[in-house]
Each structure stands twice: as C-alpha cells, then as structure tokens.
Design a protein around this motif. Structure first.
Motif, PDB file in Angstrom:
ATOM      1  N   LEU A  18       0.897  -1.199   0.087  1.00 48.59           N
ATOM      2  CA  LEU A  18       0.030   0.076  -0.097  1.00 48.59           C
ATOM      3  C   LEU A  18       0.765   1.294   0.082  1.00 48.59           C
ATOM      4  O   LEU A  18       0.548   2.230  -0.667  1.00 48.59           O
ATOM      5  N   MET A  19       1.968   1.211   0.885  1.00 46.60           N
ATOM      6  CA  MET A  19       2.887   2.415   0.669  1.00 46.60           C
ATOM      7  C   MET A  19       3.619   2.607  -0.627  1.00 46.60           C
ATOM      8  O   MET A  19       3.711   3.722  -1.034  1.00 46.60           O
ATOM      9  N   ASP A  20       3.989   1.552  -1.086  1.00 40.92           N
ATOM     10  CA  ASP A  20       4.492   1.600  -2.559  1.00 40.92           C
ATOM     11  C   ASP A  20       3.640   2.213  -3.672  1.00 40.92           C
ATOM     12  O   ASP A  20       4.029   3.131  -4.184  1.00 40.92           O
ATOM     13  N   ILE A  21       2.130   1.748  -3.469  1.00 43.05           N
ATOM     14  CA  ILE A  21       1.415   2.210  -4.369  1.00 43.05           C
ATOM     15  C   ILE A  21       1.213   4.029  -4.222  1.00 43.05           C
ATOM     16  O   ILE A  21       0.961   4.695  -4.959  1.00 43.05           O
ATOM     17  N   PHE A  22       0.958   4.309  -2.825  1.00 43.00           N
ATOM     18  CA  PHE A  22       0.745   5.565  -2.208  1.00 43.00           C
ATOM     19  C   PHE A  22       2.074   6.453  -2.961  1.00 43.00           C
ATOM     20  O   PHE A  22       1.749   7.608  -3.386  1.00 43.00           O
ATOM     21  N   VAL A  23       3.145   5.946  -2.776  1.00 41.83           N
ATOM     22  CA  VAL A  23       4.487   6.814  -3.018  1.00 41.83           C
ATOM     23  C   VAL A  23       4.182   7.094  -4.731  1.00 41.83           C
ATOM     24  O   VAL A  23       4.696   8.039  -5.056  1.00 41.83           O
ATOM     25  N   GLN A  24       3.946   6.189  -5.565  1.00 41.73           N
ATOM     26  CA  GLN A  24       3.998   6.284  -6.927  1.00 41.73           C
ATOM     27  C   GLN A  24       2.922   7.121  -7.267  1.00 41.73           C
ATOM     28  O   GLN A  24       3.105   8.191  -8.187  1.00 41.73           O
ATOM     29  N   VAL A  25       1.905   7.254  -6.519  1.00 40.34           N
ATOM     30  CA  VAL A  25       0.595   8.222  -6.729  1.00 40.34           C
ATOM     31  C   VAL A  25       0.958   9.740  -6.485  1.00 40.34           C
ATOM     32  O   VAL A  25       0.949  10.621  -7.390  1.00 40.34           O
ATOM     33  N   VAL A  26       1.808   9.962  -5.341  1.00 36.44           N
ATOM     34  CA  VAL A  26       2.374  11.131  -4.878  1.00 36.44           C
ATOM     35  C   VAL A  26       3.314  11.710  -6.120  1.00 36.44           C
ATOM     36  O   VAL A  26       3.425  12.888  -6.381  1.00 36.44           O
ATOM     37  N   GLU A  27       4.100  10.487  -6.544  1.00 35.74           N
ATOM     38  CA  GLU A  27       5.527  11.475  -7.445  1.00 35.74           C
ATOM     39  C   GLU A  27       4.904  11.273  -8.840  1.00 35.74           C
ATOM     40  O   GLU A  27       5.352  12.273  -9.421  1.00 35.74           O
ATOM     41  N   LEU A  28       3.834  10.747  -9.035  1.00 36.72           N
ATOM     42  CA  LEU A  28       3.434  10.730 -10.501  1.00 36.72           C
ATOM     43  C   LEU A  28       2.268  12.000 -10.420  1.00 36.72           C
ATOM     44  O   LEU A  28       1.761  12.095 -11.528  1.00 36.72           O
ATOM     45  N   ARG A  29       1.546  12.071  -9.438  1.00 33.89           N
ATOM     46  CA  ARG A  29       0.622  13.052  -9.296  1.00 33.89           C
ATOM     47  C   ARG A  29      -0.752  12.734 -10.261  1.00 33.89           C
ATOM     48  O   ARG A  29      -1.408  13.346 -10.696  1.00 33.89           O
ATOM     49  N   SER A  30      -0.840  11.216 -10.120  1.00 38.00           N
ATOM     50  CA  SER A  30      -2.088  10.871 -10.743  1.00 38.00           C
ATOM     51  C   SER A  30      -2.305   9.256 -10.364  1.00 38.00           C
ATOM     52  O   SER A  30      -1.267   8.622 -10.516  1.00 38.00           O
ATOM     53  N   PHE A  31      -3.666   8.905 -10.341  1.00 40.80           N
ATOM     54  CA  PHE A  31      -3.884   7.580 -10.135  1.00 40.80           C
ATOM     55  C   PHE A  31      -3.664   6.804 -11.484  1.00 40.80           C
ATOM     56  O   PHE A  31      -3.127   5.728 -11.237  1.00 40.80           O
ATOM     57  N   LEU A  44      -4.701  12.427   0.680  1.00 41.79           N
ATOM     58  CA  LEU A  44      -4.779  13.091  -0.367  1.00 41.79           C
ATOM     59  C   LEU A  44      -6.102  13.838  -0.589  1.00 41.79           C
ATOM     60  O   LEU A  44      -7.050  13.281  -0.137  1.00 41.79           O
ATOM     61  N   HIS A  45      -5.882  15.022  -1.196  1.00 40.14           N
ATOM     62  CA  HIS A  45      -7.073  15.811  -1.603  1.00 40.14           C
ATOM     63  C   HIS A  45      -7.223  15.553  -3.247  1.00 40.14           C
ATOM     64  O   HIS A  45      -6.303  15.787  -3.854  1.00 40.14           O
ATOM     65  N   ARG A  46      -8.554  15.067  -3.291  1.00 40.77           N
ATOM     66  CA  ARG A  46      -8.665  14.525  -4.884  1.00 40.77           C
ATOM     67  C   ARG A  46      -9.957  15.088  -5.386  1.00 40.77           C
ATOM     68  O   ARG A  46     -10.932  14.745  -4.750  1.00 40.77           O
ATOM     69  N   THR A  47      -9.980  15.471  -6.629  1.00 42.05           N
ATOM     70  CA  THR A  47     -11.170  15.694  -7.376  1.00 42.05           C
ATOM     71  C   THR A  47     -11.083  15.312  -8.591  1.00 42.05           C
ATOM     72  O   THR A  47     -10.002  14.410  -8.897  1.00 42.05           O
ATOM     73  N   THR A  48     -12.069  15.524  -9.482  1.00 37.88           N
ATOM     74  CA  THR A  48     -12.062  15.053 -11.027  1.00 37.88           C
ATOM     75  C   THR A  48     -10.792  15.771 -11.658  1.00 37.88           C
ATOM     76  O   THR A  48     -10.455  14.919 -12.651  1.00 37.88           O
ATOM     77  N   ARG A  49     -10.337  16.856 -11.187  1.00 40.60           N
ATOM     78  CA  ARG A  49      -9.392  17.529 -12.177  1.00 40.60           C
ATOM     79  C   ARG A  49      -8.006  17.644 -11.512  1.00 40.60           C
ATOM     80  O   ARG A  49      -7.133  17.973 -12.133  1.00 40.60           O
ATOM     81  N   SER A  50      -8.073  17.535 -10.185  1.00 42.49           N
ATOM     82  CA  SER A  50      -6.681  17.860  -9.371  1.00 42.49           C
ATOM     83  C   SER A  50      -6.403  16.669  -8.098  1.00 42.49           C
ATOM     84  O   SER A  50      -7.407  16.114  -7.730  1.00 42.49           O
TER      85      SER A  50
END
Length: 301
Positions: free
Chosen positions: A8-21, A51-57
């Motif tokens: 789960l941490m690895d996935i979270f780190v990837q999301v943060v670094e790539l700024r995209s799910f 994370l704060h996530r919306t449809t655009r950011s």
C-alpha cells in the motif's frame, strides 16, 4: 502491521510522485480502481487523510506529505535489505571488522585492496584493538582474534596458526647478555603482554625434549597493546615474545635480534568470530571465506 502495508505504501508513493492515479496504475501495471482502493485502505489503516482529490486535481495533505517521506525512506531501506541478501546481487553495504593490532598490521591491511577489488560495493569499517570485543553491543560484524578462545557465545572458525619468536634489541643484549636456553630467561627482563580482560600475563611457551614448557621472565614492563609492546622492545626495555610475522621485518633490519632459535615455540591460533545467525549477511560470508583463503595461502606453517 497489515501484511500488505508495504504494498500500500509503494502504491501511495507512486501516486504522489506521478501526481495521478492513472499514471500510477500504468507504472505499476494495475487497474486504476485498484490504485484508488489501495490509497483508501492506507488512509483507513493510518486514520488520516493523505490526498485531496477531485476529478481534475490531486494534492497531498500535510499528513500525507509526512507519510510520503517516511514511506519512501522505509521502502528504500527494504529494497536495500533485499538487495544485500539477494543471491543474485553482489554483496554490498557497510562491513565492520575488528582485529587485534598485530593481525591488522601484518595480515589484513596489506591484502585489503584485493578484497576491495573483488567486492567494490562493500564499505570497510576497521577497528583495531587487543581487547575482547562484544560483537552485538558494538555493532561489529566479525572479529579476527589471536589465541585460544574462551567465549562460546559466538560462532568461531579457526583459520590457522602463527609462529611466535623470541627476540630483543641489540642494546638490551649488550647490557644483559643472550639467553642460551629457555631456563635462562629467569635472569632476564621482559616486556610482557597482559590480557585487559583477565589481567593475566601471556606465558612464553617452548618445546623442550618433546614437552611444552612455560617460562615467564621477570617483567620490567607490562603492556596491553601490541604496538606499545613493539616500541618498548625496540627501545631495549626488555625481551619480546610475539608473532614472528610482526617482528620479522625488524629482525631482518637488525633492530631486533632473534634468540633461542634452537627451541621451537608453541604457535598461536587465529580465528574469526561472528554472531550465531541463521542467515549470515553475504558481505560477512564473503569476507570470512576470503580471509580464510588468504590465511591458508600466505601463512601456512
């Protein structure tokens, strides 16, 4: 900790670094819903919003940024650990070796460049002393020791034996004469080595008529350091009984004179000690094998 927390941490780190799910899903070759679900599971497990996530950011919360930094460091440590123990990777990491001063000077250091050439990713940390070393509390990976071992709490491998030699500075022999037999040592002064642990003075052992005898000359000076022992002997303060490999260079140059050469001395065993671990780190294992082969090749009696 949940068994899949690192994932789960690895996935979270990837999301943060790539700024995209979506980009994280592509990088990890997972479906986007799986990425979103994993981040949600991590938030639920930690009890904080990451994370704060919306449809655009997508942005990282204050707590999420702290978790990201710590998770990244943790994952890096885990990867390093796995690489260090992997049979498919060359040994790496910091290797702490403790050895007696005489062995460090005469055997290990002169050949250490050979080990570094074989294993360039191992960083050597050397400590030298003539005292007992606690491997666990001092963080030492293995110890090279001279003499019979009494501590059975660690695994030991005996790699061989070294010859001893009795000698003195010419200035000492001019003043006090030269002993002809081990029994003559009673009339001489010695620079004696004592164990810092037991406080016992090292005995001088010879073979006479097929039997081992011990002779202990009167001490003019007692030391617990082999470098100091050598300096005292070179200064003519007393006779020496020490490793031939350490004293031979001074005998060849005439700064020390060998005596009692007609009497065999009792050799000193050399051993490597290391903690009793089920899985010995590759860096420790390759060093033990290398040193054992080095000793067998260069110091056979």
């Amino acid at each position: 900790m949940r068994s899949n927390m690192l994932e789960l941490m690895d996935i979270f780190v990837q999301v943060v670094e790539l700024r995209s799910f979506t980009r994280a899903a592509d990088a990890l070759q997972l479906h986007r819903p799986a990425i979103s679900k994993s981040v949600q599971q991590l938030e639920d497990a930690l009890g904080v919003k990451l994370l704060h996530r919306t449809t655009r950011s997508l942005s990282v919360t204050v707590e999420g940024d702290e978790i990201y930094q710590r998770a990244k460091n943790l994952l890096s440590d885990v990867n390093d650990m796995m690489a260090s123990y992997s049979l498919n990777q060359p040994p790496r990491g910091q290797l702490r070796i403790d050895a007696s001063l005489a062995l460090m000077h005469t055997i290990l250091i002169p050949h250490l460049s050979e080990f570094q050439a074989l294993y360039p990713q191992i960083e050597m940390v050397l400590t030298a002393s003539d005292r007992l070393t606690d491997l666990v509390t001092e963080g030492v990976d293995c110890v090279i020791r001279l003499g019979e071992l009494t501590d059975s709490s660690f695994v030991s491998r005996r790699v061989g034996d070294l010859q001893m030699v009795t000698c003195a500075a010419p200035s000492y022999l001019e003043k006090y004469g030269t002993p002809r037999t081990p029994d003559d040592l009673v009339y001489h002064k010695a620079v004696s080595f004592f164990s810092e642990h037991s406080r016992e003075v090292q005995e001088w052992k010879f073979v006479m008529n097929g039997e081992v005898i011990s002779r202990r000359p009167g001490s003019s000076i007692r030391v617990n350091n082999s470098d100091v022992l050598l300096s005292c002997g070179l200064s003519g303060l007393g006779m020496l009984h020490a490793l031939r490999t350490a004293l031979e260079p001074y005998i060849k140059t005439g700064r020390l004179t060998e005596v009692l050469s007609g009497y065999a001395t009792v050799t000193k065993p050399v051993s490597i000690l290391f903690p009793d671990r089920r899985y010995l780190p590759p860096k420790v294992r390759v060093f033990i094998e290398w040193f054992s082969e080095l000793f067998a090749k260069n110091h056979q009696l």
